[in-house]
Write a protein that holds these residues in place. Sequence first.
Motif, PDB file in Angstrom:
ATOM      1  N   GLU A 143       6.261  -0.692   6.115  1.00 22.50           N
ATOM      2  CA  GLU A 143       5.178  -1.769   6.156  1.00 22.50           C
ATOM      3  C   GLU A 143       3.793  -0.992   6.005  1.00 22.50           C
ATOM      4  N   ARG A 144       3.185  -1.285   4.984  1.00 24.01           N
ATOM      5  CA  ARG A 144       1.662  -0.707   5.104  1.00 24.01           C
ATOM      6  C   ARG A 144       0.509  -1.507   4.774  1.00 24.01           C
ATOM      7  N   TYR A 145      -0.622  -1.361   5.323  1.00 31.18           N
ATOM      8  CA  TYR A 145      -1.759  -1.908   4.953  1.00 31.18           C
ATOM      9  C   TYR A 145      -2.526  -1.355   4.193  1.00 31.18           C
ATOM     10  N   GLY A 146      -3.596  -2.127   3.435  1.00 34.63           N
ATOM     11  CA  GLY A 146      -4.234  -1.753   2.223  1.00 34.63           C
ATOM     12  C   GLY A 146      -4.715  -0.575   2.057  1.00 34.63           C
ATOM     13  N   LEU A 147      -5.678   0.070   3.285  1.00 32.90           N
ATOM     14  CA  LEU A 147      -6.285   1.352   3.160  1.00 32.90           C
ATOM     15  C   LEU A 147      -4.919   2.235   3.214  1.00 32.90           C
ATOM     16  N   GLU A 148      -3.764   2.255   3.824  1.00 34.14           N
ATOM     17  CA  GLU A 148      -2.725   3.192   3.992  1.00 34.14           C
ATOM     18  C   GLU A 148      -2.166   3.419   2.614  1.00 34.14           C
ATOM     19  N   ILE A 149      -2.191   2.418   1.794  1.00 37.20           N
ATOM     20  CA  ILE A 149      -1.585   2.283   0.286  1.00 37.20           C
ATOM     21  C   ILE A 149      -2.682   3.178  -0.473  1.00 37.20           C
ATOM     22  N   GLN A 150      -3.838   2.678  -0.274  1.00 36.81           N
ATOM     23  CA  GLN A 150      -4.953   3.608  -1.159  1.00 36.81           C
ATOM     24  C   GLN A 150      -4.729   5.261  -0.881  1.00 36.81           C
ATOM     25  N   ARG A 151      -4.511   5.273   0.489  1.00 38.50           N
ATOM     26  CA  ARG A 151      -4.560   6.686   0.926  1.00 38.50           C
ATOM     27  C   ARG A 151      -3.258   7.526   0.542  1.00 38.50           C
ATOM     28  N   ALA A 152      -2.107   6.823   0.366  1.00 38.29           N
ATOM     29  CA  ALA A 152      -1.103   7.408  -0.180  1.00 38.29           C
ATOM     30  C   ALA A 152      -1.139   7.543  -1.480  1.00 38.29           C
ATOM     31  N   VAL A 153      -1.666   6.851  -2.185  1.00 40.96           N
ATOM     32  CA  VAL A 153      -1.911   7.144  -3.851  1.00 40.96           C
ATOM     33  C   VAL A 153      -2.718   8.412  -3.890  1.00 40.96           C
ATOM     34  N   LYS A 154      -3.771   8.533  -3.321  1.00 43.26           N
ATOM     35  CA  LYS A 154      -4.569   9.654  -3.250  1.00 43.26           C
ATOM     36  C   LYS A 154      -4.098  10.929  -2.903  1.00 43.26           C
ATOM     37  N   GLU A 155      -3.529  11.006  -1.593  1.00 43.71           N
ATOM     38  CA  GLU A 155      -2.949  12.062  -1.181  1.00 43.71           C
ATOM     39  C   GLU A 155      -1.737  12.675  -1.956  1.00 43.71           C
ATOM     40  N   CYS A 156      -0.742  11.640  -2.165  1.00 51.52           N
ATOM     41  CA  CYS A 156       0.549  12.074  -2.761  1.00 51.52           C
ATOM     42  C   CYS A 156       0.233  12.552  -4.174  1.00 51.52           C
TER      43      CYS A 156
END
Length: 132
Positions: A48-61
Amino acid sequence: MTTSQQSKARTAQAAPSETTGVDKNGKGKASKPTLREQIVLFAIGYQERYGLEIQRAVKECSGGTESISIGSLYPTLHSLEQKGLVSSRFGEEVVEERGGARRRYYSLTSDGLSCIQAIQQYQSELLTWQST
């Protein structure tokens, strides 16, 4: 069956379904997720993730080569909810701690999980495909 029909049948079996689950009202099928929607589905993954985590995951991965703006992330999440691939809930944190806003957490539904598994299967088959 003609060669063309056989080819279409093989493609239909190998490719992710053009439809993924039942729509929010239980009628018909939802459309295939767009590439941006697929990226968001994978970024949510099994947590389960919140919006900024999703955004950060895309960028970091992606090593910083890919990103998704907040302006397109939330409409994408809304679309995925309408398609029945993602569900959301508001967090329990105290509103004052966050300046008046509560986090909204997103997770894959069973249809969302099936969708990413179908995409992974399709990609795996493409990698190992041999001409006949």
